[in-house]
Scaffold this motif. Structure first.
Motif, PDB file in Angstrom:
ATOM      1  N   LYS A 126      17.955  31.976  30.935  1.00  0.00           N
ATOM      2  CA  LYS A 126      16.768  32.562  31.278  1.00  0.00           C
ATOM      3  C   LYS A 126      15.736  32.252  29.932  1.00  0.00           C
ATOM      4  N   THR A 127      16.178  31.290  29.106  1.00  0.00           N
ATOM      5  CA  THR A 127      15.477  31.063  28.011  1.00  0.00           C
ATOM      6  C   THR A 127      14.719  29.776  28.327  1.00  0.00           C
ATOM      7  N   ALA A 173      15.378  38.648  15.421  1.00  0.00           N
ATOM      8  CA  ALA A 173      14.625  39.526  15.856  1.00  0.00           C
ATOM      9  C   ALA A 173      13.763  39.236  17.155  1.00  0.00           C
ATOM     10  N   ARG A 174      13.129  40.253  17.650  1.00  0.00           N
ATOM     11  CA  ARG A 174      12.864  40.262  18.988  1.00  0.00           C
ATOM     12  C   ARG A 174      11.690  40.799  19.102  1.00  0.00           C
ATOM     13  N   LEU A 175      10.746  40.199  19.805  1.00  0.00           N
ATOM     14  CA  LEU A 175       9.249  41.018  20.423  1.00  0.00           C
ATOM     15  C   LEU A 175       9.392  40.923  21.740  1.00  0.00           C
ATOM     16  N   ASP A 176       9.432  42.303  22.066  1.00  0.00           N
ATOM     17  CA  ASP A 176       9.554  42.301  23.703  1.00  0.00           C
ATOM     18  C   ASP A 176       8.273  41.932  24.520  1.00  0.00           C
ATOM     19  N   GLY A 177       8.621  41.213  25.661  1.00  0.00           N
ATOM     20  CA  GLY A 177       7.128  40.748  26.452  1.00  0.00           C
ATOM     21  C   GLY A 177       6.612  41.961  26.845  1.00  0.00           C
ATOM     22  N   SER A 178       5.314  41.851  27.226  1.00  0.00           N
ATOM     23  CA  SER A 178       4.321  42.866  27.834  1.00  0.00           C
ATOM     24  C   SER A 178       4.586  42.776  29.479  1.00  0.00           C
ATOM     25  N   ASP A 179       5.100  41.828  30.174  1.00  0.00           N
ATOM     26  CA  ASP A 179       5.328  42.049  31.597  1.00  0.00           C
ATOM     27  C   ASP A 179       6.634  42.351  32.011  1.00  0.00           C
ATOM     28  N   VAL A 223       3.705  28.574  26.610  1.00  0.00           N
ATOM     29  CA  VAL A 223       5.038  28.631  27.250  1.00  0.00           C
ATOM     30  C   VAL A 223       5.334  29.994  27.583  1.00  0.00           C
ATOM     31  N   ALA A 224       5.146  31.115  26.740  1.00  0.00           N
ATOM     32  CA  ALA A 224       5.421  32.413  26.861  1.00  0.00           C
ATOM     33  C   ALA A 224       4.464  33.196  27.965  1.00  0.00           C
ATOM     34  N   ASP A 225       3.458  32.495  28.094  1.00  0.00           N
ATOM     35  CA  ASP A 225       2.498  33.279  29.003  1.00  0.00           C
ATOM     36  C   ASP A 225       2.564  32.482  30.494  1.00  0.00           C
ATOM     37  N   GLY A 226       2.873  31.106  30.514  1.00  0.00           N
ATOM     38  CA  GLY A 226       2.804  30.227  31.490  1.00  0.00           C
ATOM     39  C   GLY A 226       3.674  30.332  32.780  1.00  0.00           C
ATOM     40  N   SER A 227       3.051  29.795  33.876  1.00  0.00           N
ATOM     41  CA  SER A 227       3.529  29.878  35.323  1.00  0.00           C
ATOM     42  C   SER A 227       4.525  29.090  35.634  1.00  0.00           C
ATOM     43  N   THR A 228       4.547  28.045  34.866  1.00  0.00           N
ATOM     44  CA  THR A 228       6.041  27.173  35.229  1.00  0.00           C
ATOM     45  C   THR A 228       6.812  27.063  33.918  1.00  0.00           C
ATOM     46  N   TRP A 229       8.160  26.805  34.322  1.00  0.00           N
ATOM     47  CA  TRP A 229       8.974  26.659  33.280  1.00  0.00           C
ATOM     48  C   TRP A 229       9.024  25.187  32.706  1.00  0.00           C
ATOM     49  N   PRO A 230       9.348  24.986  31.382  1.00  0.00           N
ATOM     50  CA  PRO A 230       9.407  23.711  30.889  1.00  0.00           C
ATOM     51  C   PRO A 230      10.782  23.126  31.578  1.00  0.00           C
ATOM     52  N   THR A 231      10.590  21.635  31.514  1.00  0.00           N
ATOM     53  CA  THR A 231      11.745  20.906  32.024  1.00  0.00           C
ATOM     54  C   THR A 231      11.989  19.567  31.426  1.00  0.00           C
ATOM     55  N   TRP A 232      13.112  19.182  31.642  1.00  0.00           N
ATOM     56  CA  TRP A 232      13.607  17.916  30.790  1.00  0.00           C
ATOM     57  C   TRP A 232      13.189  16.733  31.683  1.00  0.00           C
ATOM     58  N   ASN A 233      12.447  15.693  31.192  1.00  0.00           N
ATOM     59  CA  ASN A 233      12.014  14.508  31.921  1.00  0.00           C
ATOM     60  C   ASN A 233      13.106  13.786  32.483  1.00  0.00           C
ATOM     61  N   VAL A 276       8.705  42.275  34.373  1.00  0.00           N
ATOM     62  CA  VAL A 276       9.425  41.515  34.858  1.00  0.00           C
ATOM     63  C   VAL A 276       9.729  40.150  33.796  1.00  0.00           C
ATOM     64  N   LEU A 277       8.748  39.525  33.469  1.00  0.00           N
ATOM     65  CA  LEU A 277       8.954  38.332  32.733  1.00  0.00           C
ATOM     66  C   LEU A 277       9.596  38.728  31.336  1.00  0.00           C
ATOM     67  N   LYS A 278       9.432  39.773  30.917  1.00  0.00           N
ATOM     68  CA  LYS A 278      10.219  40.265  29.569  1.00  0.00           C
ATOM     69  C   LYS A 278      11.725  39.727  29.516  1.00  0.00           C
ATOM     70  N   ASN A 279      12.223  39.962  30.761  1.00  0.00           N
ATOM     71  CA  ASN A 279      13.549  39.336  30.881  1.00  0.00           C
ATOM     72  C   ASN A 279      13.874  37.970  30.692  1.00  0.00           C
ATOM     73  N   GLU A 280      12.788  37.051  30.092  1.00  0.00           N
ATOM     74  CA  GLU A 280      12.666  35.772  29.866  1.00  0.00           C
ATOM     75  C   GLU A 280      12.298  35.393  28.677  1.00  0.00           C
ATOM     76  N   TYR A 281      12.909  34.466  28.204  1.00  0.00           N
ATOM     77  CA  TYR A 281      12.821  34.388  26.455  1.00  0.00           C
ATOM     78  C   TYR A 281      12.161  32.927  26.136  1.00  0.00           C
ATOM     79  N   VAL A 282      11.399  32.901  24.680  1.00  0.00           N
ATOM     80  CA  VAL A 282      11.221  31.514  24.170  1.00  0.00           C
ATOM     81  C   VAL A 282      11.658  32.144  22.837  1.00  0.00           C
ATOM     82  N   VAL A 283      12.510  31.019  22.399  1.00  0.00           N
ATOM     83  CA  VAL A 283      13.203  30.936  20.962  1.00  0.00           C
ATOM     84  C   VAL A 283      12.442  30.361  19.930  1.00  0.00           C
TER      85      VAL A 283
END
Length: 304
Positions: A146-147, A52-58, A276-286, A60-67
Protein backbone atom coordinates in the motif's frame (compact mmCIF):
# COMPACT_ATOMS: atom_id res chain seq x y z
CA UNK A 1 51.47 -7.42 -7.50
CA UNK A 2 48.63 -8.63 -9.74
CA UNK A 3 51.03 -9.06 -12.65
CA UNK A 4 53.39 -11.07 -10.45
CA UNK A 5 50.55 -13.31 -9.29
CA UNK A 6 49.49 -13.93 -12.88
CA UNK A 7 53.06 -14.62 -13.94
CA UNK A 8 53.46 -17.15 -11.14
CA UNK A 9 50.43 -18.92 -12.54
CA UNK A 10 51.92 -18.79 -16.04
CA UNK A 11 49.19 -16.41 -17.23
CA UNK A 12 49.52 -13.28 -19.36
CA UNK A 13 48.00 -10.45 -17.33
CA UNK A 14 47.77 -8.01 -20.26
CA UNK A 15 46.08 -10.52 -22.56
CA UNK A 16 43.56 -11.53 -19.92
CA UNK A 17 42.85 -7.91 -19.05
CA UNK A 18 41.88 -7.24 -22.67
CA UNK A 19 39.85 -10.44 -22.82
CA UNK A 20 37.95 -9.40 -19.66
CA UNK A 21 36.61 -6.37 -21.52
CA UNK A 22 34.47 -8.65 -23.72
CA UNK A 23 31.14 -10.29 -22.94
CA UNK A 24 32.59 -13.66 -23.92
CA UNK A 25 35.14 -13.63 -21.08
CA UNK A 26 34.94 -16.43 -18.52
CA UNK A 27 36.89 -16.79 -15.26
CA UNK A 28 40.40 -18.21 -15.57
CA UNK A 29 41.91 -20.26 -12.75
CA UNK A 30 45.40 -19.12 -11.78
CA UNK A 31 46.20 -22.38 -10.04
CA UNK A 32 47.47 -20.66 -6.94
CA UNK A 33 46.63 -21.03 -3.27
CA UNK A 34 46.54 -18.53 -0.42
CA UNK A 35 46.61 -18.67 3.34
CA UNK A 36 44.69 -15.89 5.04
CA UNK A 37 44.22 -15.12 8.73
CA UNK A 38 41.42 -12.81 9.84
CA UNK A 39 40.89 -11.56 13.38
CA UNK A 40 37.46 -10.10 14.02
CA UNK A 41 36.24 -8.08 16.96
CA UNK A 42 32.46 -8.20 17.30
CA UNK A 43 30.39 -5.75 19.27
CA UNK A 44 26.63 -5.60 19.55
CA UNK A 45 24.88 -2.25 19.24
CA UNK A 46 21.19 -1.50 19.61
CA UNK A 47 19.77 1.38 17.61
CA UNK A 48 16.44 2.71 16.38
CA UNK A 49 14.65 3.93 13.31
CA UNK A 50 12.63 7.08 14.01
CA UNK A 51 9.23 7.36 12.37
CA UNK A 52 6.56 10.06 12.19
CA UNK A 53 3.21 9.97 10.42
CA UNK A 54 0.89 12.63 8.97
CA UNK A 55 -2.48 11.06 8.35
CA UNK A 56 -4.07 11.58 4.95
CA UNK A 57 -7.22 13.65 4.60
CA UNK A 58 -9.15 11.17 2.45
CA UNK A 59 -11.14 8.57 4.38
CA UNK A 60 -10.12 5.78 1.99
CA UNK A 61 -6.78 6.91 0.57
CA UNK A 62 -5.31 7.62 4.00
CA UNK A 63 -4.62 3.89 4.15
CA UNK A 64 -2.08 4.34 1.35
CA UNK A 65 1.35 5.77 1.99
CA UNK A 66 4.21 7.87 0.66
CA UNK A 67 7.50 7.44 2.57
CA UNK A 68 10.10 10.19 2.76
CA UNK A 69 13.41 9.07 4.23
CA UNK A 70 16.96 9.97 5.22
CA UNK A 71 19.50 8.24 7.46
CA UNK A 72 20.32 9.83 10.79
CA UNK A 73 23.46 7.85 11.62
CA UNK A 74 27.08 8.77 10.96
CA UNK A 75 30.16 7.25 12.63
CA UNK A 76 30.16 8.94 16.03
CA UNK A 77 33.54 8.84 17.72
CA UNK A 78 36.22 6.92 15.84
CA UNK A 79 39.86 6.84 14.87
CA UNK A 80 41.40 10.29 15.30
CA UNK A 81 42.56 12.11 12.17
CA UNK A 82 44.75 15.15 12.84
CA UNK A 83 43.67 15.04 16.45
CA UNK A 84 39.92 15.04 15.72
CA UNK A 85 37.95 11.87 16.54
CA UNK A 86 34.36 13.19 16.17
CA UNK A 87 32.83 12.12 12.87
CA UNK A 88 30.19 14.81 12.53
CA UNK A 89 28.45 13.61 9.37
CA UNK A 90 27.26 17.14 8.63
CA UNK A 91 26.77 16.67 4.89
CA UNK A 92 26.33 12.90 5.07
CA UNK A 93 23.66 12.87 6.29
CA UNK A 94 22.66 15.67 8.65
CA UNK A 95 21.67 17.65 5.56
CA UNK A 96 19.32 14.81 4.60
CA UNK A 97 17.80 14.77 8.08
CA UNK A 98 17.33 18.56 7.92
CA UNK A 99 15.59 18.02 4.56
CA UNK A 100 13.33 15.39 6.13
CA UNK A 101 12.38 17.70 9.02
CA UNK A 102 11.73 20.57 6.62
CA UNK A 103 9.43 18.32 4.58
CA UNK A 104 7.54 17.32 7.71
CA UNK A 105 7.07 20.95 8.73
CA UNK A 106 5.89 21.90 5.24
CA UNK A 107 3.33 19.10 5.10
CA UNK A 108 2.13 19.89 8.62
CA UNK A 109 1.64 23.53 7.63
CA UNK A 110 -0.77 22.70 4.80
CA UNK A 111 -4.35 23.80 5.45
CA UNK A 112 -5.51 20.37 4.27
CA UNK A 113 -3.14 17.37 4.40
CA UNK A 114 -2.64 15.31 1.26
CA UNK A 115 -5.17 12.57 0.56
CA UNK A 116 -2.67 9.84 1.38
CA UNK A 117 -0.68 9.43 4.56
CA UNK A 118 2.91 10.69 4.58
CA UNK A 119 5.50 8.70 6.53
CA UNK A 120 8.71 10.46 7.60
CA UNK A 121 11.34 7.81 8.20
CA UNK A 122 14.78 8.51 9.70
CA UNK A 123 16.64 5.23 9.40
CA UNK A 124 19.65 4.08 11.37
CA UNK A 125 22.77 2.10 10.43
CA UNK A 126 22.91 3.15 6.79
CA UNK A 127 26.65 3.39 7.11
CA UNK A 128 26.74 -0.21 8.37
CA UNK A 129 25.04 -1.51 5.22
CA UNK A 130 21.50 -0.03 5.02
CA UNK A 131 20.55 -2.02 8.11
CA UNK A 132 17.83 0.32 9.37
CA UNK A 133 16.18 0.51 5.97
CA UNK A 134 16.51 -3.25 5.58
CA UNK A 135 14.78 -3.76 8.91
CA UNK A 136 11.92 -1.50 7.87
CA UNK A 137 11.62 -3.29 4.53
CA UNK A 138 11.35 -6.64 6.31
CA UNK A 139 9.18 -5.35 9.19
CA UNK A 140 7.21 -2.42 7.71
CA UNK A 141 4.96 -0.46 10.03
CA UNK A 142 2.69 0.24 7.07
CA UNK A 143 2.11 -2.29 4.26
CA UNK A 144 4.57 -1.92 1.39
CA UNK A 145 1.88 -3.19 -0.96
CA UNK A 146 0.00 0.00 0.00
CA UNK A 147 3.09 2.22 -0.21
CA UNK A 148 3.09 4.21 -3.45
CA UNK A 149 6.62 5.56 -3.32
CA UNK A 150 9.76 6.28 -1.36
CA UNK A 151 11.63 9.57 -1.78
CA UNK A 152 15.07 9.39 -0.16
CA UNK A 153 17.74 12.02 0.45
CA UNK A 154 21.35 11.08 1.15
CA UNK A 155 23.59 14.19 1.32
CA UNK A 156 22.33 17.41 -0.21
CA UNK A 157 23.86 19.93 -2.57
CA UNK A 158 25.50 22.64 -0.47
CA UNK A 159 27.36 24.26 -3.37
CA UNK A 160 24.73 26.54 -4.91
CA UNK A 161 21.87 26.57 -7.39
CA UNK A 162 21.85 24.23 -10.36
CA UNK A 163 20.16 23.94 -13.72
CA UNK A 164 19.74 20.18 -13.29
CA UNK A 165 18.78 17.87 -10.47
CA UNK A 166 20.48 14.48 -10.46
CA UNK A 167 18.34 11.44 -9.71
CA UNK A 168 20.05 8.12 -8.99
CA UNK A 169 19.00 5.29 -11.27
CA UNK A 170 17.34 7.40 -13.96
CA UNK A 171 15.17 5.28 -16.24
CA UNK A 172 13.76 3.02 -13.53
CA UNK A 173 10.39 4.47 -12.58
CA UNK A 174 7.49 6.70 -13.63
CA UNK A 175 8.26 8.84 -10.57
CA UNK A 176 10.91 10.44 -12.76
CA UNK A 177 8.13 11.76 -15.03
CA UNK A 178 6.61 13.57 -12.05
CA UNK A 179 10.04 14.86 -11.07
CA UNK A 180 10.72 16.11 -14.60
CA UNK A 181 7.36 17.91 -14.84
CA UNK A 182 7.86 19.65 -11.51
CA UNK A 183 11.48 20.51 -12.32
CA UNK A 184 10.38 22.09 -15.61
CA UNK A 185 8.21 24.52 -13.64
CA UNK A 186 11.48 25.83 -12.18
CA UNK A 187 13.16 25.81 -15.62
CA UNK A 188 15.24 22.85 -14.49
CA UNK A 189 15.89 19.41 -15.96
CA UNK A 190 16.56 15.93 -14.58
CA UNK A 191 19.89 14.27 -15.31
CA UNK A 192 21.31 10.82 -14.50
CA UNK A 193 24.02 10.18 -11.96
CA UNK A 194 27.34 11.34 -13.51
CA UNK A 195 29.15 8.70 -11.43
CA UNK A 196 26.90 5.70 -12.02
CA UNK A 197 29.93 3.42 -12.05
CA UNK A 198 30.11 3.88 -8.26
CA UNK A 199 26.77 2.11 -7.83
CA UNK A 200 25.14 4.75 -5.64
CA UNK A 201 21.67 3.53 -6.64
CA UNK A 202 22.39 0.29 -4.80
CA UNK A 203 24.07 1.93 -1.80
CA UNK A 204 21.34 4.20 -0.39
CA UNK A 205 18.34 3.49 1.84
CA UNK A 206 15.76 3.66 -0.94
CA UNK A 207 17.24 0.43 -2.31
CA UNK A 208 15.61 -1.57 0.47
CA UNK A 209 12.23 -0.22 -0.67
CA UNK A 210 13.05 -0.97 -4.29
CA UNK A 211 14.01 -4.55 -3.40
CA UNK A 212 10.48 -5.01 -2.05
CA UNK A 213 8.96 -3.47 -5.17
CA UNK A 214 8.22 0.08 -3.98
CA UNK A 215 9.05 2.68 -6.69
CA UNK A 216 11.71 5.01 -5.34
CA UNK A 217 13.57 8.22 -6.05
CA UNK A 218 16.89 8.84 -4.37
CA UNK A 219 19.30 11.76 -4.35
CA UNK A 220 22.97 12.14 -3.50
CA UNK A 221 24.72 15.48 -4.15
CA UNK A 222 21.67 16.11 -6.34
CA UNK A 223 22.89 19.08 -8.40
CA UNK A 224 24.75 19.50 -11.66
CA UNK A 225 25.18 22.33 -14.18
CA UNK A 226 25.80 24.96 -11.50
CA UNK A 227 24.55 28.45 -12.24
CA UNK A 228 27.38 30.94 -12.65
CA UNK A 229 30.07 28.28 -12.33
CA UNK A 230 32.51 26.96 -14.95
CA UNK A 231 32.03 23.64 -16.71
CA UNK A 232 33.14 20.72 -14.57
CA UNK A 233 32.42 22.52 -11.29
CA UNK A 234 30.24 19.67 -10.04
CA UNK A 235 33.04 17.14 -10.57
CA UNK A 236 35.43 19.37 -8.66
CA UNK A 237 33.26 19.90 -5.58
CA UNK A 238 32.15 16.28 -5.43
CA UNK A 239 35.71 15.08 -5.88
CA UNK A 240 37.00 17.47 -3.22
CA UNK A 241 34.36 16.30 -0.75
CA UNK A 242 35.09 12.61 -1.32
CA UNK A 243 38.85 13.14 -0.98
CA UNK A 244 38.77 15.55 1.94
CA UNK A 245 35.64 15.01 4.06
CA UNK A 246 33.71 11.85 3.15
CA UNK A 247 33.43 9.62 6.25
CA UNK A 248 36.02 11.74 8.04
CA UNK A 249 35.92 14.04 11.08
CA UNK A 250 36.18 17.00 8.69
CA UNK A 251 32.62 16.42 7.45
CA UNK A 252 31.31 19.34 9.47
CA UNK A 253 29.35 22.50 8.63
CA UNK A 254 31.38 24.76 6.34
CA UNK A 255 31.19 28.54 6.45
CA UNK A 256 31.21 28.71 2.64
CA UNK A 257 28.18 26.45 2.11
CA UNK A 258 25.68 27.92 -0.33
CA UNK A 259 22.26 26.57 0.65
CA UNK A 260 20.27 28.10 -2.20
CA UNK A 261 20.39 24.78 -4.04
CA UNK A 262 19.21 22.97 -0.90
CA UNK A 263 16.15 25.24 -0.83
CA UNK A 264 15.43 24.64 -4.53
CA UNK A 265 15.66 20.86 -4.21
CA UNK A 266 13.63 20.75 -0.99
CA UNK A 267 10.78 22.73 -2.54
CA UNK A 268 10.89 20.68 -5.72
CA UNK A 269 10.70 17.34 -3.92
CA UNK A 270 7.93 18.62 -1.67
CA UNK A 271 5.85 19.24 -4.79
CA UNK A 272 6.73 15.79 -6.15
CA UNK A 273 5.60 14.16 -2.91
CA UNK A 274 2.37 16.18 -2.94
CA UNK A 275 1.68 15.12 -6.52
CA UNK A 276 2.12 11.45 -5.65
CA UNK A 277 0.16 11.71 -2.39
CA UNK A 278 -2.80 13.37 -4.14
CA UNK A 279 -2.47 11.66 -7.52
CA UNK A 280 -5.03 9.44 -9.23
CA UNK A 281 -2.45 6.91 -10.46
CA UNK A 282 0.19 4.87 -8.69
CA UNK A 283 3.85 5.18 -9.69
CA UNK A 284 5.21 2.17 -11.55
CA UNK A 285 8.54 0.61 -12.41
CA UNK A 286 9.38 1.03 -16.07
CA UNK A 287 9.46 -1.91 -18.46
CA UNK A 288 12.81 -3.63 -18.08
CA UNK A 289 13.37 -2.56 -14.48
CA UNK A 290 14.65 -5.38 -12.29
CA UNK A 291 12.15 -4.35 -9.59
CA UNK A 292 9.00 -4.42 -11.71
CA UNK A 293 8.13 -8.10 -11.21
CA UNK A 294 8.31 -7.82 -7.42
CA UNK A 295 5.91 -4.87 -7.48
CA UNK A 296 3.44 -6.58 -9.77
CA UNK A 297 3.43 -9.64 -7.53
CA UNK A 298 2.89 -7.51 -4.42
CA UNK A 299 -0.03 -5.62 -5.97
CA UNK A 300 -1.58 -8.85 -7.22
CA UNK A 301 -1.38 -10.61 -3.86
CA UNK A 302 -1.67 -7.61 -1.55
CA UNK A 303 1.58 -8.65 0.16
CA UNK A 304 4.99 -6.97 -0.04
Amino acid sequence: LAKRLFANGRKDFTALEHAARTREFRPVALGGTATITVRNAVRRIQSRNVVARLDGSDAVLKNEYVVMSAHWDAFGIGRAINGDSIYNGALDDATGVAWLLAQARAFKALAVPPKRTIIFLAVTAEEAGLLGARWYGEHPLYPLAKTLANINMDAMNTYGRTKAIVSLGVGQTSLEDVLAREAAKDSRVVKPDPESEKGYFYRADHFEFARHGVPALSFLFPGTDYLGKPAGYEQKVRGDYIARDYHKPTDDVKTDWDLAGVVDDTRLLFRVACEVADGSTWPTWNTGSEFRARREKALATGKQ
